[in-house]
Enzyme design. Structure first.
Site, PDB file in Angstrom:
ATOM      1  N   LYS A 176     -39.676 -15.568  36.758  1.00 22.86           N
ATOM      2  CA  LYS A 176     -40.753 -16.537  36.985  1.00 22.86           C
ATOM      3  C   LYS A 176     -40.608 -17.741  36.073  1.00 22.86           C
ATOM      4  CE  LYS A 176     -44.072 -12.813  37.080  1.00 22.86           C
ATOM      5  NZ  LYS A 176     -44.044 -12.182  35.760  1.00 22.86           N
ATOM      6  N   LYS A 195     -35.847 -14.052  25.058  1.00 21.94           N
ATOM      7  CA  LYS A 195     -37.036 -14.899  25.229  1.00 21.94           C
ATOM      8  C   LYS A 195     -37.294 -15.774  24.005  1.00 21.94           C
ATOM      9  CE  LYS A 195     -39.423 -12.739  28.981  1.00 21.94           C
ATOM     10  NZ  LYS A 195     -40.628 -12.277  29.600  1.00 21.94           N
ATOM     11  N   LYS A 226     -30.924 -13.085  35.822  1.00 22.25           N
ATOM     12  CA  LYS A 226     -31.903 -12.399  36.690  1.00 22.25           C
ATOM     13  C   LYS A 226     -32.904 -13.395  37.276  1.00 22.25           C
ATOM     14  CE  LYS A 226     -35.888 -10.910  34.114  1.00 22.25           C
ATOM     15  NZ  LYS A 226     -37.016 -10.065  34.057  1.00 22.25           N
TER      16      LYS A 226
HETATM   17  N1  AQP Z   1     -35.090 -10.074  38.859  1.00 23.73           N
HETATM   18  C1  AQP Z   1     -35.671  -8.891  38.892  1.00 23.73           C
HETATM   19  N2  AQP Z   1     -35.112  -7.870  39.568  1.00 23.73           N
HETATM   20  C2  AQP Z   1     -35.688  -6.646  39.621  1.00 23.73           C
HETATM   21  N3  AQP Z   1     -36.864  -6.362  39.010  1.00 23.73           N
HETATM   22  C3  AQP Z   1     -37.471  -7.356  38.336  1.00 23.73           C
HETATM   23  N4  AQP Z   1     -38.618  -7.412  37.640  1.00 23.73           N
HETATM   24  C4  AQP Z   1     -38.781  -8.665  37.143  1.00 23.73           C
HETATM   25  N5  AQP Z   1     -37.749  -9.444  37.484  1.00 23.73           N
HETATM   26  C5  AQP Z   1     -36.915  -8.668  38.236  1.00 23.73           C
HETATM   27  C6  AQP Z   1     -39.531  -6.284  37.491  1.00 23.73           C
HETATM   28  O1  AQP Z   1     -40.829  -6.695  37.880  1.00 23.73           O
HETATM   29  C7  AQP Z   1     -41.797  -5.999  37.099  1.00 23.73           C
HETATM   30  C8  AQP Z   1     -42.784  -6.984  36.545  1.00 23.73           C
HETATM   31  O2  AQP Z   1     -42.119  -7.864  35.649  1.00 23.73           O
HETATM   32  P1  AQP Z   1     -42.944  -8.844  34.734  1.00 23.73           P
HETATM   33  O3  AQP Z   1     -43.372 -10.000  35.516  1.00 23.73           O
HETATM   34  O4  AQP Z   1     -44.033  -8.113  34.077  1.00 23.73           O
HETATM   35  O5  AQP Z   1     -41.968  -9.273  33.608  1.00 23.73           O
HETATM   36  P2  AQP Z   1     -40.513  -9.787  33.626  1.00 23.73           P
HETATM   37  O6  AQP Z   1     -39.574  -8.658  33.801  1.00 23.73           O
HETATM   38  O7  AQP Z   1     -40.341 -10.528  32.380  1.00 23.73           O
HETATM   39  O8  AQP Z   1     -40.458 -10.722  34.916  1.00 23.73           O
HETATM   40  P3  AQP Z   1     -39.975 -12.193  35.020  1.00 23.73           P
HETATM   41  O9  AQP Z   1     -40.100 -12.647  36.402  1.00 23.73           O
HETATM   42  O10 AQP Z   1     -38.645 -12.333  34.381  1.00 23.73           O
HETATM   43  O11 AQP Z   1     -41.078 -12.972  34.224  1.00 23.73           O
HETATM   44  P4  AQP Z   1     -40.913 -13.993  33.057  1.00 23.73           P
HETATM   45  O12 AQP Z   1     -39.979 -15.031  33.557  1.00 23.73           O
HETATM   46  O13 AQP Z   1     -42.325 -14.474  32.849  1.00 23.73           O
HETATM   47  O14 AQP Z   1     -40.373 -13.230  31.908  1.00 23.73           O
HETATM   48  C9  AQP Z   1     -41.041  -5.236  36.018  1.00 23.73           C
HETATM   49  O15 AQP Z   1     -40.957  -3.875  36.390  1.00 23.73           O
HETATM   50  C10 AQP Z   1     -39.683  -5.866  36.028  1.00 23.73           C
HETATM   51  O16 AQP Z   1     -38.686  -4.951  35.656  1.00 23.73           O
END
Ligand code: AQP
Length: 333
Positions: free
Chosen positions: A201, A114, A198
């Site tokens: 968002k 990040k 992966k």
């Molecule tokens: N691609 C994914 N596959 C499986 N699990 C996922 N999670 C996120 N992306 C995937 C799981 O969703 C939960 C909440 O995640 P989060 O939004 O708190 O943070 P993150 O993992 O950083 O999600 P994003 O979508 O990648 O957000 P950004 O882009 O803002 O960093 C967690 O349990 C995560 O494992």
């Protein structure tokens, strides 16, 4: 034994299929188990570790709550709250930060990803994010944490911090050592544009993900454009290993349909992707559309969403403030 479940989701934009299949679907499964007490948190303190728009954040907090409810979480069965309503999280995080070691944080791959190349300009908050996550979990005597595969390392750090604190103050099991609940299959849903990245968002292209509030037409369009390869669907899982995009789409189908990858391969073996994509779009619409319409309905009912969060905040405060009080006694305040 009663399982104590805690997990959180960042309100950093529309939730997507990865969040749903990797985490939220499991939140609902746990909620519906008899011997489980569930606490689910909209982790807004985590959301300000990167640049954000205050007005959008306010909206996203409500939308994330609406998505929890629309996906099947019930505020009468689970505690649903927002992190910033409960000061114990910040307090606990500071105290645990005095137990965690720099070397441990330096190993966190999510910070490296990040922060990117210019890590000197990343916020301190982003760096110490896993300590806040440890406080989130440990303050509720959590025994199990349902998360996607990407959070595995942060969970290991939480366990290290808990063990170190217990050891430092000669305590037997004061902090429970939580177990990560990561699914064996489909724990990481990948981008529709690149099977090696992966689904996330923060990825710029909206075509990389299925959002839980996408309309039917958008879902069909995104699946149509999803990257694949020219080969037909193989006969065995082995043959999928070098075809990440194909593996991801078949995995999404399997997870949505609650079946193993092998069953999906058997179902579509020898068929081409245009045919498979039609079935995948239909399945997605079948599973996602009810959630999407409920999100839209709830998004209009701001006072209800705010009531759910306020009630949940009181309950979470009651539990976590008692733990913080004990922590303060232990450390000599
Ligand atoms: N691609 C994914 N596959 C499986 N699990 C996922 N999670 C996120 N992306 C995937 C799981 O969703 C939960 C909440 O995640 P989060 O939004 O708190 O943070 P993150 O993992 O950083 O999600 P994003 O979508 O990648 O957000 P950004 O882009 O803002 O960093 C967690 O349990 C995560 O494992």
């Amino acid at each position: 034994m009663i399982k104590k479940i805690f997990s959180g989701v960042q309100p950093t934009g529309n939730l997507h299929l990865g969040n749903y299949l990797g985490a939220i679907k499991n939140f609902v499964n746990f909620q519906n188990q008899e011997k489980a007490e569930c606490i689910y948190c909209v982790v807004d303190l985590h959301a300000i570790t990167v640049k954000h728009d205050p007005a959008k954040l306010k909206n996203s907090i409500r939308e994330t709550t609406a998505t929890f409810l629309a996906s099947g979480l019930d505020f009468k069965k689970s505690v649903i709250f927002k992190q910033s309503d409960v000061p114990s999280h910040s307090e606990g995080s500071w105290i645990l930060g005095c137990t965690a070691k720099m070397g441990w944080l330096n190993r966190m791959t999510q910070f490296k990803e990040k922060a990117g190349k210019d890590k000197e300009k990343a916020s301190i908050g982003l760096y110490i994010y896993p300590i806040l996550m440890a406080a989130d979990i440990l303050l509720y005597d959590t025994t199990h944490v349902p998360v996607g595969d990407d959070q595995k390392q942060h969970l290991e750090l939480t366990r290290d911090i808990a063990q170190k604190f217990n050891q430092e103050y000669n305590l037997n099991n004061f902090f429970k050592i939580p177990e990560p609940m990561i699914q064996d299959e489909f724990a990481r849903i990948m981008s529709l544009k690149d099977g090696k990245k992966k689904m996330s968002k923060s990825e710029i292209s909206d075509f990389s993900r299925i959002n839980l509030n996408d309309t039917k037409d958008i879902i069909v369009n995104k699946i149509k454009k999803a990257k694949t390869d020219p080969l037909p669907i193989p006969e065995s899982i082995e043959e999928l290993k070098k075809r990440p995009e194909a593996q991801n789409l078949l995995g999404i189908y399997s997870s949505l349909n609650n079946q193993g990858l092998k069953d999906t391969v058997n179902e579509f073996s020898g068929k081409n992707f245009s045919e498979f994509k039609k079935s995948l779009s239909d399945l997605l619409i079948d599973k996602i559309s009810p959630i999407s319409s409920e999100i839209n309905r709830l998004n209009k009912d701001i006072s209800f969403i705010d009531k759910v969060l306020t009630e949940g905040g009181f309950k979470a405060h009651e539990i976590s403030s008692k733990k913080v009080k004990k922590i303060k006694e232990i450390i000599g305040f």
